[in-house]
Design an enzyme around this catalytic site. Structure first.
Site, PDB file in Angstrom:
ATOM      1  N   ASP A 359      21.663  43.994 -55.716  1.00 31.44           N
ATOM      2  CA  ASP A 359      22.558  44.492 -54.665  1.00 31.44           C
ATOM      3  C   ASP A 359      21.770  45.090 -53.518  1.00 31.44           C
ATOM      4  O   ASP A 359      22.175  44.994 -52.373  1.00 31.44           O
ATOM      5  CB  ASP A 359      23.544  45.524 -55.234  1.00 31.44           C
ATOM      6  CG  ASP A 359      22.849  46.707 -55.885  1.00 31.44           C
ATOM      7  OD1 ASP A 359      21.707  46.558 -56.331  1.00 31.44           O
ATOM      8  OD2 ASP A 359      23.463  47.789 -55.963  1.00 31.44           O
ATOM      9  N   ARG A 363      17.459  51.953 -53.310  1.00 30.37           N
ATOM     10  CA  ARG A 363      17.859  53.153 -54.040  1.00 30.37           C
ATOM     11  C   ARG A 363      17.734  52.934 -55.558  1.00 30.37           C
ATOM     12  O   ARG A 363      17.328  51.852 -56.009  1.00 30.37           O
ATOM     13  CB  ARG A 363      19.285  53.553 -53.669  1.00 30.37           C
ATOM     14  CG  ARG A 363      20.324  52.573 -54.132  1.00 30.37           C
ATOM     15  CD  ARG A 363      21.732  53.047 -53.773  1.00 30.37           C
ATOM     16  NE  ARG A 363      22.730  52.089 -54.179  1.00 30.37           N
ATOM     17  CZ  ARG A 363      23.725  51.672 -53.414  1.00 30.37           C
ATOM     18  NH1 ARG A 363      23.867  52.110 -52.178  1.00 30.37           N
ATOM     19  NH2 ARG A 363      24.603  50.805 -53.887  1.00 30.37           N
ATOM     20  N   ASP A 364      18.130  53.926 -56.327  1.00 30.33           N
ATOM     21  CA  ASP A 364      18.007  53.799 -57.788  1.00 30.33           C
ATOM     22  C   ASP A 364      19.153  52.941 -58.307  1.00 30.33           C
ATOM     23  O   ASP A 364      20.043  53.398 -59.019  1.00 30.33           O
ATOM     24  CB  ASP A 364      18.012  55.191 -58.446  1.00 30.33           C
ATOM     25  CG  ASP A 364      19.259  55.981 -58.128  1.00 30.33           C
ATOM     26  OD1 ASP A 364      20.074  55.519 -57.301  1.00 30.33           O
ATOM     27  OD2 ASP A 364      19.441  57.067 -58.708  1.00 30.33           O
ATOM     28  N   GLU A 365      19.127  51.660 -57.928  1.00 27.44           N
ATOM     29  CA  GLU A 365      20.155  50.736 -58.381  1.00 27.44           C
ATOM     30  C   GLU A 365      19.519  49.363 -58.574  1.00 27.44           C
ATOM     31  O   GLU A 365      19.144  49.023 -59.675  1.00 27.44           O
ATOM     32  CB  GLU A 365      21.322  50.712 -57.392  1.00 27.44           C
ATOM     33  CG  GLU A 365      22.498  49.931 -57.940  1.00 27.44           C
ATOM     34  CD  GLU A 365      23.850  50.477 -57.525  1.00 27.44           C
ATOM     35  OE1 GLU A 365      23.904  51.454 -56.779  1.00 27.44           O
ATOM     36  OE2 GLU A 365      24.864  49.905 -57.959  1.00 27.44           O
ATOM     37  N   ASP A 372      28.414  40.503 -55.926  1.00 25.44           N
ATOM     38  CA  ASP A 372      27.512  40.349 -54.785  1.00 25.44           C
ATOM     39  C   ASP A 372      26.891  38.953 -54.831  1.00 25.44           C
ATOM     40  O   ASP A 372      26.791  38.259 -53.818  1.00 25.44           O
ATOM     41  CB  ASP A 372      26.400  41.401 -54.828  1.00 25.44           C
ATOM     42  CG  ASP A 372      26.927  42.831 -54.911  1.00 25.44           C
ATOM     43  OD1 ASP A 372      27.890  43.064 -55.660  1.00 25.44           O
ATOM     44  OD2 ASP A 372      26.365  43.716 -54.251  1.00 25.44           O
ATOM     45  N   TRP A 424      33.907  40.134 -60.016  1.00 30.18           N
ATOM     46  CA  TRP A 424      32.543  40.389 -60.484  1.00 30.18           C
ATOM     47  C   TRP A 424      32.257  39.424 -61.640  1.00 30.18           C
ATOM     48  O   TRP A 424      31.446  38.513 -61.512  1.00 30.18           O
ATOM     49  CB  TRP A 424      32.404  41.857 -60.919  1.00 30.18           C
ATOM     50  CG  TRP A 424      31.950  42.735 -59.795  1.00 30.18           C
ATOM     51  CD1 TRP A 424      30.714  43.303 -59.649  1.00 30.18           C
ATOM     52  CD2 TRP A 424      32.705  43.129 -58.643  1.00 30.18           C
ATOM     53  NE1 TRP A 424      30.673  44.016 -58.467  1.00 30.18           N
ATOM     54  CE2 TRP A 424      31.846  43.922 -57.844  1.00 30.18           C
ATOM     55  CE3 TRP A 424      33.994  42.863 -58.188  1.00 30.18           C
ATOM     56  CZ2 TRP A 424      32.273  44.470 -56.632  1.00 30.18           C
ATOM     57  CZ3 TRP A 424      34.415  43.403 -56.986  1.00 30.18           C
ATOM     58  CH2 TRP A 424      33.560  44.194 -56.232  1.00 30.18           C
ATOM     59  N   GLU A 628      25.250  47.664 -46.325  1.00 25.30           N
ATOM     60  CA  GLU A 628      26.176  47.636 -47.458  1.00 25.30           C
ATOM     61  C   GLU A 628      27.613  47.857 -47.004  1.00 25.30           C
ATOM     62  O   GLU A 628      28.533  47.217 -47.472  1.00 25.30           O
ATOM     63  CB  GLU A 628      25.798  48.754 -48.441  1.00 25.30           C
ATOM     64  CG  GLU A 628      26.759  48.914 -49.599  1.00 25.30           C
ATOM     65  CD  GLU A 628      26.259  49.916 -50.633  1.00 25.30           C
ATOM     66  OE1 GLU A 628      25.498  50.830 -50.245  1.00 25.30           O
ATOM     67  OE2 GLU A 628      26.613  49.780 -51.810  1.00 25.30           O
ATOM     68  N   HIS A 649      21.964  45.305 -48.066  1.00 25.12           N
ATOM     69  CA  HIS A 649      22.834  44.654 -49.048  1.00 25.12           C
ATOM     70  C   HIS A 649      23.203  43.306 -48.455  1.00 25.12           C
ATOM     71  O   HIS A 649      23.459  43.223 -47.273  1.00 25.12           O
ATOM     72  CB  HIS A 649      24.122  45.469 -49.179  1.00 25.12           C
ATOM     73  CG  HIS A 649      24.276  46.211 -50.449  1.00 25.12           C
ATOM     74  ND1 HIS A 649      23.414  47.191 -50.843  1.00 25.12           N
ATOM     75  CD2 HIS A 649      25.239  46.155 -51.399  1.00 25.12           C
ATOM     76  CE1 HIS A 649      23.838  47.708 -51.986  1.00 25.12           C
ATOM     77  NE2 HIS A 649      24.936  47.084 -52.366  1.00 25.12           N
TER      78      HIS A 649
HETATM   79  C1  BGC Z   1      26.675  48.128 -55.683  1.00 26.01           C
HETATM   80  C2  BGC Z   1      27.507  46.969 -55.271  1.00 26.01           C
HETATM   81  C3  BGC Z   1      28.316  46.568 -56.440  1.00 26.01           C
HETATM   82  C4  BGC Z   1      29.209  47.738 -56.680  1.00 26.01           C
HETATM   83  C5  BGC Z   1      30.283  47.584 -57.656  1.00 26.01           C
HETATM   84  C6  BGC Z   1      27.569  49.252 -55.969  1.00 26.01           C
HETATM   85  O1  BGC Z   1      26.920  50.413 -56.301  1.00 26.01           O
HETATM   86  O2  BGC Z   1      25.717  48.431 -54.743  1.00 26.01           O
HETATM   87  O3  BGC Z   1      26.974  46.078 -54.462  1.00 26.01           O
HETATM   88  O4  BGC Z   1      28.942  45.355 -56.364  1.00 26.01           O
HETATM   89  O5  BGC Z   1      28.500  48.916 -56.922  1.00 26.01           O
HETATM   90  O6  BGC Z   1      31.337  48.087 -57.086  1.00 26.01           O
END
Ligand code: BGC
Length: 784
Positions: A359, A363-365, A372, A424, A628, A649
């Site tokens: 995504d 960041r911490d993701e 996505d 998703w 994003e 994003h």
């Molecule tokens: C992400 C998104 C993802 C979403 C789910 C976010 O934190 O960055 O791109 O699809 O969470 O809602």
């Protein structure tokens, strides 16, 4: 791997040790194994196969093996770890040799996602290396070195690393020639290479992550004593390479990365728990060339602290890192903002294909969110050859499927134990179909169809009334829409119908049973959608742009009611002075639907808009990637919600699909796969006076180039050998249309197959064609 020896000892007074302890960075292990090749023999062939629980970098006799980064890549390690194979014939020699490896936890044992509390250890605590070097000698014998009890481990200058936190180098711990034959200095202790491996080890199957570009600094400015702000002019995923000059003092140099600035300082609030900070400690009198090995940051700016003199452009460079897919599509046009938008989409794509589709890179993701991926996959596949990349990731999607049949929200699956959400989880069905359509390789359907069926059956089982209202997981709706609330049952049911139809189509491609059963189910879901969610006046329940778009794009309303649904969409846009309200899901459908129903003019107005919210808004505020959220930054509110505000994003960049297929007119007929039967239908409009598009399809290159001239329109089309094409020429009744300077009727390689008051439809085969519409004269093909 054994427990790491405490070497060098942690000193709470030492800023580096304190930092390592605070962030829980993962140790970098130095591993080595010396071996002898009989003198007098020569090496015919040497191959090394290598993988890790974690990340590795292999060295042979002091030389790096390969140029791949972040190997072995991220897969769902509980199911599968990939290995790489390198030809090292040129590096092995008779006599003493040494194989060395740097090893770090990476995705395996380091921090991944929003795991501030968990701090790593998603798959296991200890990284481990698995390698096998096979050397064939000229006497027919084979010499094998594998990971066994003969390896030794030590600590070296690359001390610790973590994908989210950053990397620490401590040059006081330098171990010279650690990867060369002989007895290197340092304390080398026996290592226990992890024995039994429960996951499957498979050959790597897509393009590795590599450094694909090096960007110079575009500006360096002082921030204070020994503090410098470096701007690379482009938001990327990657790392900084920095030359640190020798200095009399012991020096600690810190690099903090950020995507943008806030009052002249690097903005890091949106990184959440990702420290994105590299640290180098340099011994007195020494300098170094720093470039981290096992971390990656999302940044445009870096703040360098601890350098007495301003770094020159040659001293500091940004290294762009991503899965190294071949570029596929190119687009340019007469409008600088649209060109910038497309550059931003491309950079957004590059920043989010780091081993898996992510995504965001900062960041911490950095997780493989499935919506996505599915909304962006068609655009990504215009930009690059994604066939191997997505196919590999789809194995993680399938591996993440629950025993009940629910696809996950993210793949590789981590953190969540819940049903997948509408749009998703449907990525598990949609992405294989996007690949099948783009590349025409049935294997991707073969590999995914059983899981697709389990998914559709799962949704159906829990929703016998055919509106998808139960087991919707963490239903995100049309994520990040603005000023609209798309009805969640509408979104879910629309995707239920779409996935079911794709499943039916996939089964029929594979000539598998049950295709008709699922096609009937799709018809029934569509009927339920019409019955329950389509209102008499053409509104879809909830009255949002996305609701209308889903109904039209996924063909969920009867043909005789489509125009009413479309009119409501147009009315909604016009009531807002043609501004969008769509989120991740709706936005990918917006321009394609407007075009399909004859209102490309509105699609162009949205494309050219630079008021909030629009693509142009971020462009006109200096974006170099796709944000994003529409409100990532606004004049009124400043930075968007800090808890979730990435500037890289790709989802809202899904408009690229329409730019290629609509503006450029490079698409394919509905029944075509692999671009065998092209549909060349450029939408000439907006502010554009010309547009040029090229796209590498599996068997060649398609190109279009159109230009509005005083006389009319000129359209050049290149069709590769192996394709035929339908060309829709935007020629009003009575307007002269020529190809190669001659009337169409006089050409035997252009067959007119239909006409409307606004367009002529013709068929062509492979070759280069020059159409002129409206009297523009061009020399006949072959003429001087
Ligand atoms: C992400 C998104 C993802 C979403 C789910 C976010 O934190 O960055 O791109 O699809 O969470 O809602």
């Amino acid at each position: 791997m054994s427990e790491p020896p405490a070497d060098p000892p942690a000193d709470p007074e030492d800023p580096i040790d304190a930092q390592v302890a605070r962030w829980g960075l993962g140790r970098v292990f130095y591993l080595r194994r010396g071996f002898e090749i009989p003198v007098g023999r020569s090496v015919v062939r040497a191959r090394v196969q290598v993988t890790a629980h974690g990340l590795y970098r292999l060295q042979l006799n002091g030389i790096r093996v390969g140029a791949d980064e972040l190997t072995p890549g991220w897969t769902d390690y509980r199911h599968r770890v990939e290995y790489q194979t390198y030809d090292v014939t040129a590096l092995v020699r008779p006599g003493g040799n040494a194989l060395g490896a740097l090893l770090n936890g990476g995705w395996y044992a380091g921090r991944v996602g929003m795991d501030v509390l968990r701090a790593g250890n998603h798959y296991g605590r200890q990284p481990a290396l698995l390698a096998r070097l096979a050397v064939d000698l000229d006497d027919g014998s084979r010499f094998v070195v594998a990971t066994d009890e003969n390896w030794r481990e030590a600590t070296g200058p690359v001390r610790s690393s973590d994908l989210l936190a950053g990397e620490v180098w401590d040059l006081r711990c330098a171990v010279d020639d650690w990867d060369s034959p002989g007895n290197p200095a340092g304390r080398w202790t026996p290592v226990q290479i992890a024995g039994a491996d429960t996951s499957t080890v498979v050959a790597t199957s897509d393009e590795p992550v590599r450094v694909t570009q090096t960007l110079p600094a575009v500006a360096v400015s002082p921030l204070g004593p020994q503090r410098w702000l470096v701007d690379f002019g482009q938001n990327i995923a990657g790392r900084v390479a920095l030359r640190i000059p020798p200095d009399a003092a012991r020096r600690i140099v810190t690099l903090r990365h950020g995507e943008t600035l806030d009052r002249g300082e690097v903005y890091t609030a949106n990184l959440r728990g990702a420290q994105a900070t590299d640290v180098v400690i340099v011994a007195p009198g020494e300098g170094c060339d720093f470039e981290p090995l096992f971390t990656q940051h999302g940044f445009r700016f870096v703040e360098i602290d601890g350098l007495p003199d301003e770094p020159t452009a040659a001293d500091v460079r940004a290294r762009v890192l991503h899965s190294d897919m071949a570029a596929a599509g190119e687009f340019s046009c007469s409008d600088v903002d649209v060109n910038q938008l497309m550059a931003n989409v491309r950079w957004g794509a590059r920043g989010n294909v780091v081993s898996v589709p992510t995504d965001c890179p900062q960041r911490d993701e950095r997780l493989g969110w499935t919506a996505d991926a599915q909304v962006f996959a068609p655009s990504a596949s215009y930009l690059a050859d994604t066939s191997a990349f997505y196919r590999r990731w789809l194995r993680d999607v399938v591996d993440g499927q629950s025993p009940e049949g629910s696809y996950p929200d993210i793949a590789p699956l981590l953190l969540f134990d819940r049903d997948g959400a509408p749009a998703w989880a449907d990525g598990g069905v949609i992405v294989p179909w996007v690949l099948w359509k783009a590349y025409g390789n049935r294997r991707v359907l073969v590999e995914n169809v059983a899981a697709m069926r389990r998914w559709v059956d799962f949704v159906h089982r829990h929703n016998p009334d055919l509106l998808w209202v139960n087991r919707t997981g963490n239903h995100y709706g049309d994520w990040l829409q603005v000023g609209a609330h798309t009805d969640r049952d509408v979104l879910a049911t629309a995707y239920f119908a779409r996935s079911t139809r794709i499943l039916a189509d996939s089964l029929s491609v594979l000539e598998a049973p049950d295709s008709d059963r699922y096609r009937d189910l799709a018809v029934d879901i569509t009927a339920a959608f019409t019955r329950e969610l389509l209102e008499p006046d053409g509104w879809i329940r909830g009255h949002t742009q996305t609701g209308q778009l889903l109904a039209l794009a996924f063909d969920l309303v009867p043909a005789d009611r489509r125009s009413g649904v479309f009119e409501r969409l147009v009315a909604d846009l016009e009531s807002r002075d043609v501004r969008l309200t769509t989120g991740f899901c709706g936005v990918s459908l917006l321009c394609p639907v407007l075009s399909r129903f004859g209102r490309a003019d509105l699609a162009y107005r949205l494309l050219h808009d630079n008021r909030y919210p629009s693509w142009g808004y971020s462009v006109s505020h200096g974006a170099t990637t796709i944000w994003e959220r529409w409100n990532g930054w606004t004049e009124d509110g400043g930075f968007g919600p800090v808890a979730m505000n990435s500037f890289n994003h790709y989802s809202l960049g899904s408009v690229a699909e329409w730019v290629f297929s609509g503006v450029g007119g490079v698409g394919q007929e509905i029944g075509s796969v692999g671009y065998r039967d092209l549909l060349i239908a450029p939408q000439v409009g907006g502010r554009l006076s010309w547009a040029r598009t090229a796209y590498n399809v599996p068997h060649g290159r398609v190109a279009t180039s159109w230009e509005r001239t005083d006389a009319g329109l000129k359209l050049d089309v290149d069709i590769p050998v192996g394709s035929t094409a339908t060309v829709i020429l935007p020629a009003a009744d009575g307007v002269q249309v020529r190809e190669g300077g001659r009337n169409l009727e006089k050409r035997d390689d252009v067959t007119v197959v239909g006409a409307t008051p606004a367009a002529i439809r013709c068929r062509i085969g492979s070759g280069s064609f020059t159409f002129s519409i409206g009297g523009a004269e061009h020399p006949p093909r072959g003429a001087a």
